[in-house]
Structures are given as structure tokens and as C-alpha cells.
Design a protein around this motif. Structure first.
Motif, PDB file in Angstrom:
ATOM      1  N   UNK A  24       0.816  -1.216   0.000  1.00  0.00           N
ATOM      2  CA  UNK A  24       0.000   0.000   0.000  1.00  0.00           C
ATOM      3  C   UNK A  24       0.847   1.262   0.000  1.00  0.00           C
ATOM      4  N   UNK A  25       1.934   1.216   0.738  1.00  0.00           N
ATOM      5  CA  UNK A  25       2.839   2.380   0.761  1.00  0.00           C
ATOM      6  C   UNK A  25       3.389   2.641  -0.641  1.00  0.00           C
ATOM      7  N   UNK A  26       3.765   1.572  -1.344  1.00  0.00           N
ATOM      8  CA  UNK A  26       4.293   1.733  -2.702  1.00  0.00           C
ATOM      9  C   UNK A  26       3.234   2.319  -3.632  1.00  0.00           C
ATOM     10  N   UNK A  27       1.999   1.825  -3.478  1.00  0.00           N
ATOM     11  CA  UNK A  27       0.929   2.337  -4.325  1.00  0.00           C
ATOM     12  C   UNK A  27       0.632   3.784  -4.006  1.00  0.00           C
ATOM     13  N   UNK A  28       0.711   4.132  -2.743  1.00  0.00           N
ATOM     14  CA  UNK A  28       0.391   5.515  -2.414  1.00  0.00           C
ATOM     15  C   UNK A  28       1.521   6.422  -2.923  1.00  0.00           C
ATOM     16  N   UNK A  29       2.763   5.911  -2.914  1.00  0.00           N
ATOM     17  CA  UNK A  29       3.864   6.667  -3.522  1.00  0.00           C
ATOM     18  C   UNK A  29       3.605   6.840  -5.025  1.00  0.00           C
ATOM     19  N   UNK A  30       3.166   5.757  -5.663  1.00  0.00           N
ATOM     20  CA  UNK A  30       2.841   5.828  -7.091  1.00  0.00           C
ATOM     21  C   UNK A  30       1.766   6.865  -7.364  1.00  0.00           C
ATOM     22  N   UNK A  31       0.724   6.873  -6.538  1.00  0.00           N
ATOM     23  CA  UNK A  31      -0.355   7.849  -6.684  1.00  0.00           C
ATOM     24  C   UNK A  31       0.155   9.284  -6.532  1.00  0.00           C
ATOM     25  N   UNK A  88       9.548   7.638   0.540  1.00  0.00           N
ATOM     26  CA  UNK A  88      10.617   6.769   0.022  1.00  0.00           C
ATOM     27  C   UNK A  88      11.458   6.211   1.177  1.00  0.00           C
ATOM     28  N   UNK A  89      11.856   7.087   2.087  1.00  0.00           N
ATOM     29  CA  UNK A  89      12.678   6.661   3.224  1.00  0.00           C
ATOM     30  C   UNK A  89      11.900   5.665   4.094  1.00  0.00           C
ATOM     31  N   UNK A  90      10.624   5.929   4.290  1.00  0.00           N
ATOM     32  CA  UNK A  90       9.769   5.022   5.071  1.00  0.00           C
ATOM     33  C   UNK A  90       9.692   3.628   4.445  1.00  0.00           C
ATOM     34  N   UNK A  91       9.547   3.603   3.127  1.00  0.00           N
ATOM     35  CA  UNK A  91       9.437   2.315   2.435  1.00  0.00           C
ATOM     36  C   UNK A  91      10.747   1.542   2.554  1.00  0.00           C
ATOM     37  N   UNK A 106       2.058   0.486 -15.441  1.00  0.00           N
ATOM     38  CA  UNK A 106       3.141  -0.206 -14.724  1.00  0.00           C
ATOM     39  C   UNK A 106       2.725  -0.448 -13.269  1.00  0.00           C
ATOM     40  N   UNK A 107       2.057   0.527 -12.666  1.00  0.00           N
ATOM     41  CA  UNK A 107       1.613   0.365 -11.277  1.00  0.00           C
ATOM     42  C   UNK A 107       0.497  -0.675 -11.185  1.00  0.00           C
TER      43      UNK A 107
END
Lengths: 230, 230
Positions: free
Chosen positions: A18-25, A60-63, A137-138
Motif C-alpha cells: 500500500x505504501x508503494x501504491x500511495x507513492x505511485x499515486x 521513500x525513506x519510510x518504504x 506499470x503500477x
């Protein structure tokens, strides 16, 4: 991701996803707003894009932290290990897409200080293509959809050809009138940022295929093929 | 890296480190040759750079594999985990530096088909600065030298200022004579590639600090500060 008996672990993996997706968003929004700031000559919106990039950087740092925590506490193997090490790499591409959106926003602010150049239609088209590629891609990442990821890799050629036309269009504007040179060269860089953004979407797609299949499809021939446009 | 009782493990970590350094050496050579191909109008050398990039790409995939093998077999913690996850990220920057060298080589081939523009001295200076930055970042990595890594981050500003001057110099060439536009815009991209290469060296330096100290120095304010030049 296969099912685990350990519920907390599943939650942690889900949270990372979810964190990656929210970064993507977030970076998708950044690009859309960066382009809108350019098209509508809205420097205030451009400033917002630049400010919002801090959130991208924080996430990014959190992920990264979440990935390392999972690696050390859970000692994952097989598909989970691939998912986590892929996350560590995808996050780099997403963050750089955010940086590119910031670059576009900075150009917008700069360009808004001069009278407008005549509209360059292929630029909006290129931006639209980039966002489609990133979104696909996402989606491929969320669904673990190899066919979709392969389509992203294939469609990068279309994006490159739009970029090449745009490049020539902008050069023609410069040759037409030297007063266009500074502004057109700024748009040349915007176009280049978008073309690179497309490359990042391709990188994400390549890593999705690796994540799902466990085989590395990066660099089938040479990366050189990817850097063909001017 | 701290000492381990397990000799095989130490050898594996040492091997990973050597692979990263050899990747660093390869991309350094690629940049040097890419720039030489441009300066000496040597398209054959440029072709070699493009061909050599395959080795870079192969080594990137190898390093990724080595990292994942270590993660799954050794389940490292603390500083070893930081080293391995940093390796996974540094390798991305090094590979992209290789791509940028390929881009420079492709421009060289293109430019060699037209009569030469008058020499742009700041371009050689920018390339020299980039190589110094990359070398320093790699040295900081080998020695775990935080002070050196910090110097790399600081010196990126110098590189950016040389780039800005060069940008204006090239724009002036375009305005002077429209016949310069195509070639000068190619050099503009070469300059931009070099400036980005400097950013990648900075990324490596930031990750070295993380690796040694365990604190993330990326994005102290915003990445925007880094993308300031035109």
C-alpha cells in the motif's frame, strides 16, 4: 504473494504494498499538476508540486525502512524476498519520477516569466502517454500482471517516437526565430524529462516481471536500445 | 563491515564489494571514452562504449542476484544488512551512469556526421568534475569514509554552476547562428547527461553515509534543491 499462516507478516507485506501504491499515486499527481502548471501558466500550482515532493521523499525513506525491517525480522524467501527486493528498487524509480515532475514544475515557473510560445501539441500528448505508462506499470505491479508489464515495455517505443517528433518541432521553432531559443530549449528539457519518466515506467514494468516470474528481463539486448531518441 | 567468524560469509561480502567496485570502474571508463569519442570525433570509440554497456548491464543483474542470495542464505542484520541493501541501490545509480555514458556516445556519433562546432571548453571541465565526483563517491564507499561522501554532496553545487554557465554558453551559440542550433542542442543534452551523472554520484555518496552511520541523509530539505540548474 502467497498466503502465510502468520497474520502479522501478511499485514506488514500488505502495508508495504500500500505504501508503494500511495507513492505511485503521489508521483502521478505530481506529474499531472506539473504539466497543468505548464499548460495553464500557473506558477502557484508549480510551487505546490515542488512542496509536495517532500512527502514523496519522506515516503521513500519510510518504504526503505519497512523493507529492511521485513528482511531482518522475517527473513523472507522465494516470492516474498523477490517482492521486498523489488520494492527497494521500484521505490527508486518512483522517487525519481517525482524529481522529474519537480523539474517540469521548475521549468513552468521559469517559462511563466516570459510571454507564451505558440502551443506545442505533442508535449501534452507525450505527457498523457507517460501517465498512461506509469499507471499501467503500477497496475501491473498491483495485480502481478506480466502481460500488462510487457505491454508497458513494448509501448515505450511509441513514447520515444512522439518524443522524437517533438524534438524536431522544437528545433524548428528555434530556427524560425532566435527569440524562441530560450523558451524552446526549456520545453526541450521538459520533453526530455517526460521521455525519461517513460523509461522509469519501463523499469518498474521490468521489475514486476522479475517479481512474478523470478527471471530478470532487464537488458535483453542492451539498454542502448532504450536510449535511442535524440 | 565488521569481522565475522564465518569465513565463507566474509568472502561472499568481499566478493559483492569487489563486484560493485568493478562496476564503478567500468562506468568510469565508459564516461571517459564517451567524452573522448565526442572530443576527438571518434565514432568507433563511441560504438565501443555502446557495446561495452552490455557488460555493465550483465554485472548489474549479477550483483542483484548476489545481494538476494546473501539475504536469503545469510539473513544478515545491522551493518551487513545495510551494506547489502545499499548495494542493491548503488547498483541502480551505477548502471544509470553507464546509460548516460551511452547517451553521450550516441550524441557523439550523431555530431560526428556534421562539421564541428567551435569548442566549448566548459564541457570538458564539466566531464572532468563528474568523473572526480564519481571517483570520490566510490572511494568513500570502499573506505566507508563519511567525510569524503559529505564532500561529494557539497561539491555537487560546483558542478551545477559549471553546468549553468555551459547552458548559457550553448544558448548564445544558438542565437549567434541558427545553423548552430541542432548541434548546440545536442551538446546541451550532453551537458545535461553530465549534470545528471553528478546527481547519481551524489546519490551514491548519500547511501554511503547511510551505510556507515545508519541514518538516512537523503532529502534533508527537499530534493528540489538538487534540481535547481536549468
Amino acid at each position: 504473494m502467497k498466503a502465510h499462516t502468520d497474520k502479522t507478516y501478511d499485514l506488514q507485506l500488505g502495508d508495504l504494498r500500500n505504501k508503494l501504491l500511495s507513492l505511485g499515486g503521489m508521483v502521478e499527481t505530481e506529474i499531472a499538476n506539473g504539466m497543468r502548471a505548464l499548460e495553464e501558466r500557473d506558477s502557484k500550482l508549480a510551487e505546490q508540486v515542488i512542496a509536495q515532493d517532500r512527502q514523496v521523499n519522506r515516503l521513500e525513506v519510510e518504504i526503505d525502512e519497512a523493507c529492511r525491517r521485513l528482511l531482518v525480522l522475517r527473513q523472507p524467501a522465494a516470492s516474498d524476498l523477490r517482492f521486498i527486493t523489488t520494492a527497494l528498487k521500484i521505490v527508486v524509480d518512483l522517487e525519481r519520477i517525482g524529481d522529474l515532475a519537480v523539474n517540469v514544475a521548475e521549468r513552468a515557473i521559469d517559462l511563466n516569466q516570459s510571454p507564451p510560445l505558440k502551443p506545442v501539441h505533442d508535449l501534452a500528448r507525450l505527457a498523457e502517454l507517460c501517465r498512461t505508462q506509469l499507471r499501467a506499470a503500477l497496475d501491473a505491479f498491483v495485480d502481478g500482471d506480466v502481460a500488462r508489464a510487457e505491454a508497458v515495455i513494448k509501448d515505450d517505443a511509441l513514447l520515444d517516437s512522439v518524443y522524437s517528433n517533438l524534438f524536431n518541432e522544437l528545433l524548428a521553432l528555434m530556427m524560425e526565430d532566435p527569440r524562441n531559443i530560450r523558451r524552446a530549449s526549456s520545453l526541450l528539457f521538459v520533453a526530455k524529462h517526460l521521455e525519461r519518466l517513460g523509461d522509469h515506467a519501463t523499469n518498474v514494468a521490468e521489475m514486476v516481471i522479475y517479481m512474478v516470474r523470478g527471471t530478470d528481463v532487464r537488458h535483453p539486448g542492451s539498454r542502448a536500445a532504450k536510449s535511442a531518441p535524440p
